[in-house]
Design a protein around this motif. Structure first.
Motif, PDB file in Angstrom:
ATOM      1  N   LEU A  84       0.866  -1.226   0.083  1.00  0.00           N
ATOM      2  CA  LEU A  84      -0.191   0.001  -0.064  1.00  0.00           C
ATOM      3  C   LEU A  84       0.883   1.172  -0.007  1.00  0.00           C
ATOM      4  CD1 LEU A  84      -2.589  -0.856   2.878  1.00  0.00           C
ATOM      5  CD2 LEU A  84      -3.012  -0.839   0.125  1.00  0.00           C
ATOM      6  N   ALA A  85       0.585   2.208  -0.556  1.00  0.00           N
ATOM      7  CA  ALA A  85       0.958   3.600  -0.977  1.00  0.00           C
ATOM      8  C   ALA A  85       2.581   3.551  -0.988  1.00  0.00           C
ATOM      9  CB  ALA A  85       0.880   4.468   0.551  1.00  0.00           C
ATOM     10  N   GLY A  86       2.999   2.641  -1.888  1.00  0.00           N
ATOM     11  CA  GLY A  86       4.199   2.398  -2.250  1.00  0.00           C
ATOM     12  C   GLY A  86       5.175   1.701  -1.439  1.00  0.00           C
ATOM     13  N   MET A 101      -1.210   9.191   6.907  1.00  0.00           N
ATOM     14  CA  MET A 101      -2.337   9.275   7.594  1.00  0.00           C
ATOM     15  C   MET A 101      -3.583   9.660   6.893  1.00  0.00           C
ATOM     16  SD  MET A 101      -2.014   7.465  10.430  1.00  0.00           S
ATOM     17  CE  MET A 101      -3.259   7.891  11.275  1.00  0.00           C
ATOM     18  N   SER A 102      -3.544  10.730   5.985  1.00  0.00           N
ATOM     19  CA  SER A 102      -4.377  11.227   5.087  1.00  0.00           C
ATOM     20  C   SER A 102      -4.707  10.158   4.263  1.00  0.00           C
ATOM     21  CB  SER A 102      -3.991  12.520   4.467  1.00  0.00           C
ATOM     22  OG  SER A 102      -4.781  12.996   3.556  1.00  0.00           O
ATOM     23  N   PHE A 103      -3.694   9.419   3.677  1.00  0.00           N
ATOM     24  CA  PHE A 103      -3.964   8.406   2.535  1.00  0.00           C
ATOM     25  C   PHE A 103      -4.874   7.371   3.297  1.00  0.00           C
ATOM     26  CE2 PHE A 103      -2.807   4.257   1.643  1.00  0.00           C
ATOM     27  CZ  PHE A 103      -3.105   3.992   0.232  1.00  0.00           C
ATOM     28  N   PHE A 117      -8.158   5.694   2.097  1.00  0.00           N
ATOM     29  CA  PHE A 117      -8.117   4.351   1.737  1.00  0.00           C
ATOM     30  C   PHE A 117      -9.536   3.529   2.326  1.00  0.00           C
ATOM     31  CE2 PHE A 117      -6.753   0.142   2.212  1.00  0.00           C
ATOM     32  CZ  PHE A 117      -6.647  -0.142   0.963  1.00  0.00           C
ATOM     33  N   LEU A 118      -9.239   3.706   3.830  1.00  0.00           N
ATOM     34  CA  LEU A 118     -10.312   2.991   4.473  1.00  0.00           C
ATOM     35  C   LEU A 118     -11.729   3.468   4.451  1.00  0.00           C
ATOM     36  CD1 LEU A 118      -8.064   2.689   7.930  1.00  0.00           C
ATOM     37  CD2 LEU A 118      -8.693   1.079   5.933  1.00  0.00           C
ATOM     38  N   SER A 119     -11.855   4.717   4.011  1.00  0.00           N
ATOM     39  CA  SER A 119     -12.990   5.248   3.699  1.00  0.00           C
ATOM     40  C   SER A 119     -13.650   4.528   2.420  1.00  0.00           C
ATOM     41  CB  SER A 119     -13.109   6.785   3.235  1.00  0.00           C
ATOM     42  OG  SER A 119     -14.481   7.187   3.011  1.00  0.00           O
ATOM     43  N   GLY A 120     -12.835   4.299   1.439  1.00  0.00           N
ATOM     44  CA  GLY A 120     -13.114   3.398   0.354  1.00  0.00           C
ATOM     45  C   GLY A 120     -13.419   1.898   0.604  1.00  0.00           C
TER      46      GLY A 120
END
Length: 146
Positions: free
Chosen positions: A61-63, A124-126, A130-133
Motif C-alpha cells: 500500500l502507498a508504495g 495518515m491522510s492516505f 483508503f479506509l473510507s473507500g
C-alpha cells in the motif's frame, strides 16, 4: 492494544450503517482482508485461521510493503490490528467494530497513529481516504450478499 482499551482519542473514526445482517458484513470484511493479503500474502496464519489473533499479513500500500498483525479478534464483532512495519507513523493501530442495528449493522473503524513529519501526515491522510473507500466496498459487498 491487545486485551485493553485505548486511552487516547483515535486519530480518525469512520462510521457506516450497512443494510445487511452482522454475520454477512463480517463475512464480507474477511473477504476484503483476504483479498488485500493477495497483494503481499500471508506471512503467518492466526487463531482462528487464517485471519485471527497473531495472523500477519503483508500488504502493498502507498508504495510500501507493510506488515499488519492482528491483535484481537472476536467474530463477528471485532477485528483489531497494528501495522508494525512499513508505515511512516508510530503506533498505527485500528479497530473495526460491528454491532447489530435496527437497519442492519453499524460499523465503526477507529484508527490511531502518530505522524512526526510530512511523510507520516501524508500517510495518515492516505489511510483515511483508503479506509473510507474500504467501507464503501464493505457496504457494497455486504448489500450484494445480503
Amino acid at each position: 492494544m491487545t486485551e485493553q482499551t485505548k486511552t487516547t482519542e483515535p486519530t480518525f473514526v469512520l462510521t457506516r450503517s450497512i443494510h445487511a445482517p452482522q454475520e454477512t458484513v463480517w463475512a464480507s470484511l474477511l473477504q476484503m482482508v483476504e483479498g488485500a493479503g493477495q497483494g503481499g500474502g500471508y506471512h503467518r496464519e492466526g487463531d482462528p485461521a487464517p485471519l485471527g489473533v497473531g495472523s500477519v499479513l503483508l500488504l502493498d500500500l502507498a508504495g510500501s510493503q507493510m506488515r499488519e498483525v492482528v491483535t484481537d479478534y472476536d467474530a463477528p464483532n471485532l477485528r483489531r490490528y497494528a501495522i508494525v512495519a512499513g508505515a511512516p507513523v508510530d503506533g498505527y493501530e485500528a479497530t473495526i467494530e460491528l454491532s447489530t442495528a435496527e437497519a442492519g449493522t453499524d460499523v465503526v473503524w477507529s484508527v490511531w497513529g502518530t505522524a512526526h513529519n510530512d511523510a507520516g501526515r501524508e500517510f495518515m491522510s492516505f489511510a483515511e481516504k483508503f479506509l473510507s473507500g474500504a467501507i464503501d466496498m464493505l457496504d457494497q459487498l455486504s448489500t450484494d450478499a445480503g
